[in-house]
Design a protein around this motif. Structure first.
Motif, PDB file in Angstrom:
ATOM      1  N   ARG A   6      -6.306   6.420  -2.985  1.00  0.00           N
ATOM      2  CA  ARG A   6      -6.800   5.755  -4.204  1.00  0.00           C
ATOM      3  C   ARG A   6      -6.071   6.286  -5.435  1.00  0.00           C
ATOM      4  O   ARG A   6      -5.667   5.516  -6.323  1.00  0.00           O
ATOM      5  CB  ARG A   6      -8.301   5.988  -4.347  1.00  0.00           C
ATOM      6  N   ALA A   7      -5.933   7.629  -5.509  1.00  0.00           N
ATOM      7  CA  ALA A   7      -5.262   8.238  -6.651  1.00  0.00           C
ATOM      8  C   ALA A   7      -3.789   7.813  -6.713  1.00  0.00           C
ATOM      9  O   ALA A   7      -3.250   7.529  -7.795  1.00  0.00           O
ATOM     10  CB  ALA A   7      -5.375   9.757  -6.566  1.00  0.00           C
ATOM     11  N   PHE A   8      -3.156   7.736  -5.558  1.00  0.00           N
ATOM     12  CA  PHE A   8      -1.747   7.323  -5.495  1.00  0.00           C
ATOM     13  C   PHE A   8      -1.590   5.887  -5.982  1.00  0.00           C
ATOM     14  O   PHE A   8      -0.678   5.564  -6.745  1.00  0.00           O
ATOM     15  CB  PHE A   8      -1.244   7.461  -4.055  1.00  0.00           C
ATOM     16  N   ILE A   9      -2.500   5.009  -5.544  1.00  0.00           N
ATOM     17  CA  ILE A   9      -2.449   3.606  -5.958  1.00  0.00           C
ATOM     18  C   ILE A   9      -2.699   3.470  -7.456  1.00  0.00           C
ATOM     19  O   ILE A   9      -2.013   2.718  -8.157  1.00  0.00           O
ATOM     20  CB  ILE A   9      -3.473   2.785  -5.151  1.00  0.00           C
ATOM     21  N   ALA A  10      -3.681   4.230  -7.954  1.00  0.00           N
ATOM     22  CA  ALA A  10      -3.988   4.163  -9.392  1.00  0.00           C
ATOM     23  C   ALA A  10      -2.794   4.600 -10.230  1.00  0.00           C
ATOM     24  O   ALA A  10      -2.551   4.068 -11.320  1.00  0.00           O
ATOM     25  CB  ALA A  10      -5.198   5.045  -9.689  1.00  0.00           C
ATOM     26  N   GLU A  11      -2.031   5.547  -9.702  1.00  0.00           N
ATOM     27  CA  GLU A  11      -0.887   6.075 -10.448  1.00  0.00           C
ATOM     28  C   GLU A  11       0.328   5.169 -10.351  1.00  0.00           C
ATOM     29  O   GLU A  11       1.047   4.958 -11.339  1.00  0.00           O
ATOM     30  CB  GLU A  11      -0.532   7.465  -9.925  1.00  0.00           C
ATOM     31  N   ASN A  12       0.586   4.608  -9.166  1.00  0.00           N
ATOM     32  CA  ASN A  12       1.828   3.891  -8.934  1.00  0.00           C
ATOM     33  C   ASN A  12       1.701   2.372  -8.984  1.00  0.00           C
ATOM     34  O   ASN A  12       2.714   1.684  -9.142  1.00  0.00           O
ATOM     35  CB  ASN A  12       2.404   4.298  -7.578  1.00  0.00           C
ATOM     36  N   ARG A 124       5.539   9.326   0.643  1.00  0.00           N
ATOM     37  CA  ARG A 124       4.155   9.754   0.436  1.00  0.00           C
ATOM     38  C   ARG A 124       3.189   8.616   0.766  1.00  0.00           C
ATOM     39  O   ARG A 124       2.159   8.820   1.408  1.00  0.00           O
ATOM     40  CB  ARG A 124       3.965  10.216  -1.010  1.00  0.00           C
ATOM     41  N   PHE A 125       3.526   7.420   0.344  1.00  0.00           N
ATOM     42  CA  PHE A 125       2.721   6.237   0.627  1.00  0.00           C
ATOM     43  C   PHE A 125       2.609   6.011   2.136  1.00  0.00           C
ATOM     44  O   PHE A 125       1.522   5.777   2.677  1.00  0.00           O
ATOM     45  CB  PHE A 125       3.368   5.024  -0.056  1.00  0.00           C
ATOM     46  N   ASP A 126       3.736   6.121   2.827  1.00  0.00           N
ATOM     47  CA  ASP A 126       3.738   5.942   4.289  1.00  0.00           C
ATOM     48  C   ASP A 126       2.901   7.010   4.977  1.00  0.00           C
ATOM     49  O   ASP A 126       2.175   6.721   5.941  1.00  0.00           O
ATOM     50  CB  ASP A 126       5.173   5.975   4.824  1.00  0.00           C
ATOM     51  N   ASP A 127       3.009   8.252   4.496  1.00  0.00           N
ATOM     52  CA  ASP A 127       2.240   9.353   5.116  1.00  0.00           C
ATOM     53  C   ASP A 127       0.738   9.135   4.966  1.00  0.00           C
ATOM     54  O   ASP A 127      -0.030   9.323   5.919  1.00  0.00           O
ATOM     55  CB  ASP A 127       2.629  10.693   4.477  1.00  0.00           C
ATOM     56  N   LEU A 128       0.301   8.747   3.771  1.00  0.00           N
ATOM     57  CA  LEU A 128      -1.127   8.532   3.531  1.00  0.00           C
ATOM     58  C   LEU A 128      -1.660   7.382   4.381  1.00  0.00           C
ATOM     59  O   LEU A 128      -2.727   7.489   4.999  1.00  0.00           O
ATOM     60  CB  LEU A 128      -1.376   8.246   2.044  1.00  0.00           C
ATOM     61  N   LEU A 129      -0.920   6.282   4.426  1.00  0.00           N
ATOM     62  CA  LEU A 129      -1.359   5.149   5.237  1.00  0.00           C
ATOM     63  C   LEU A 129      -1.375   5.503   6.721  1.00  0.00           C
ATOM     64  O   LEU A 129      -2.289   5.119   7.456  1.00  0.00           O
ATOM     65  CB  LEU A 129      -0.432   3.957   5.019  1.00  0.00           C
TER      66      LEU A 129
END
Length: 384
Positions: A6-12, A124-129
């Motif tokens: 969620r934090a990654f999406i909010a930032e990017n 980072r996106f791939d790792d989280l997903l």
């Protein structure tokens, strides 16, 4: 990991049309069907004549309604109810087809988002997903295997009840009392009767979601609600849908609900999932982002929200609209009207909000603070 996504999406992706929570919940849906979805696909196969009830019970007979309660029967004990469950799916959509269509939509959105990222951010996106999609199915699959143990414990309890000649009253003995009774053949019938009365009374108590000091005096009292056109709710699965409310307090009382209805219930476990197949939306009284209802609803692309005391706020057959994006339930038209016009609605869309600070900006801020502290210490030392 879900919070980090969620934090990654909010930032990017702060300028995306979707809310960060909504987008994270959608992307986290696993690509492989979990055991719960497989069970429903099996029920659909029963209707189509591809498998028999007995074949389905071989894989899923150890489960059942309210399965965390050992006193509750398992599906293998009531095959007629399994046949009735399967019958409800007749004429509906194939659960696997719904799942695959939703997965294709998620994969398409994931590709779009990845194209806007480069280098370490994409990794980072791939790792989280990858982490989410690997572990979220354990919420359902883990319970599937856990129930194998519960099924065995129920068998032990039932056999103990047979030997003691008390039947289902055995479930009102605690383990120590049960062991003593099996050894001596004696137990307190008065204590069992007292516990049965307590159980009947306590199961009727209405409790708030959170018990704090302000709630102590009103425990057990049904909460008072103002009758309005629309109610605020907590969003579990994104989307908008409307239909007649079908209020179901027990699976045993769920008859033919029709199609494209809004399922309103207190909470769900895997036994309730067949009712999702023909539902347009889901309204629960309790649950969270990782609850059974939330996970399965997202997996099947069904809007879902939590509305405390929903079974009393809504009426059977009432046409309601469910907003899984902004979290509201109301009469048809009221929920959508509220999204843009309610004077007490202080929420704003992601596109209208200023972008959050990036990781690089936060790192620069920390470096600035450290430099200021160092300079301050240096100047203080020089002056002293």
């Amino acid at each position: 990991v879900l919070a980090e996504l969620r934090a990654f999406i909010a930032e990017n992706f702060w300028d995306a049309d979707e809310d960060a929570d909504e987008l994270a919940g959608m992307l986290a849906a696993p690509s492989s069907p979990d055991k719960t979805l497989q069970a429903n696909a099996g029920l659909f196969a029963i209707v189509g004549g591809e498998i028999t009830v007995d074949q389905w019970l071989t894989d899923y007979g150890h489960r059942g309604p309210d399965e965390l309660d050992l006193a509750s029967g398992r599906w293998r004990e009531c095959p007629d109810e399994v046949a009735a469950m399967a019958k409800r799916l007749e004429g509906g959509q194939d659960p696997m087809a719904l799942h695959h269509a939703h997965v294709e939509k998620i994969q398409s959105r994931t590709r779009e988002l990845r194209m806007g990222l480069t280098g370490r951010r994409r990794d980072r996106f791939d790792d989280l997903l990858g982490l989410l999609r690997r572990f979220i199915p354990f919420r359902e699959d883990g319970k599937y295997y856990l129930m194998l143990g519960y099924d065995l414990l129920r068998d032990v309890a039932i056999e103990a009840g047979r030997r003691l000649d008390i039947g289902d009253d055995v479930f009102f003995l605690i383990p120590r009392e049960l062991c003593d009774a099996l050894t001596t053949g004696a137990f307190s019938e008065d204590k069992v009767a007292e516990r049965k009365d307590d159980y009947r009374c306590e199961s009727r108590i209405v409790l708030p979601r959170v018990i704090d000091e302000s709630e102590i005096d009103s425990l057990g009292c049904r909460p008072a609600h103002d009758v309005t056109e629309s109610y605020d709710a907590y969003e579990l699965s994104a989307g908008h849908a409307s239909g007649p409310a079908r209020i179901v307090t027990s699976l045993h009382d769920a008859g033919d609900l029709g199609r494209d209805y809004v399922l309103v219930c207190r909470s769900t476990d895997p036994a309730w999932t067949p009712l999702f197949i023909n539902a347009a939306a889901l309204v629960l009284e309790c649950g969270g982002a990782l609850s059974h209802g939330a996970i399965v609803a997202r997996e099947m692309g069904i809007p879902a929200v939590v509305l405390p005391d929903a079974t009393n706020l809504l009426t059977e057959g009432q046409i309601v609209a469910v907003d899984g994006h902004n979290g509201s339930v109301g009469k048809l038209g009221a929920a959508s009207e509220k999204r843009g016009a309610a004077p007490d609605d202080v929420r704003i869309t992601s596109a209208m909000a200023p972008p959050p600070r990036s990781g690089r900006e936060r790192a620069a801020g920390r470096l600035r603070n450290i430099s200021l502290i160092a300079w301050g210490a240096y100047l203080l030392a020089m002056l002293c």
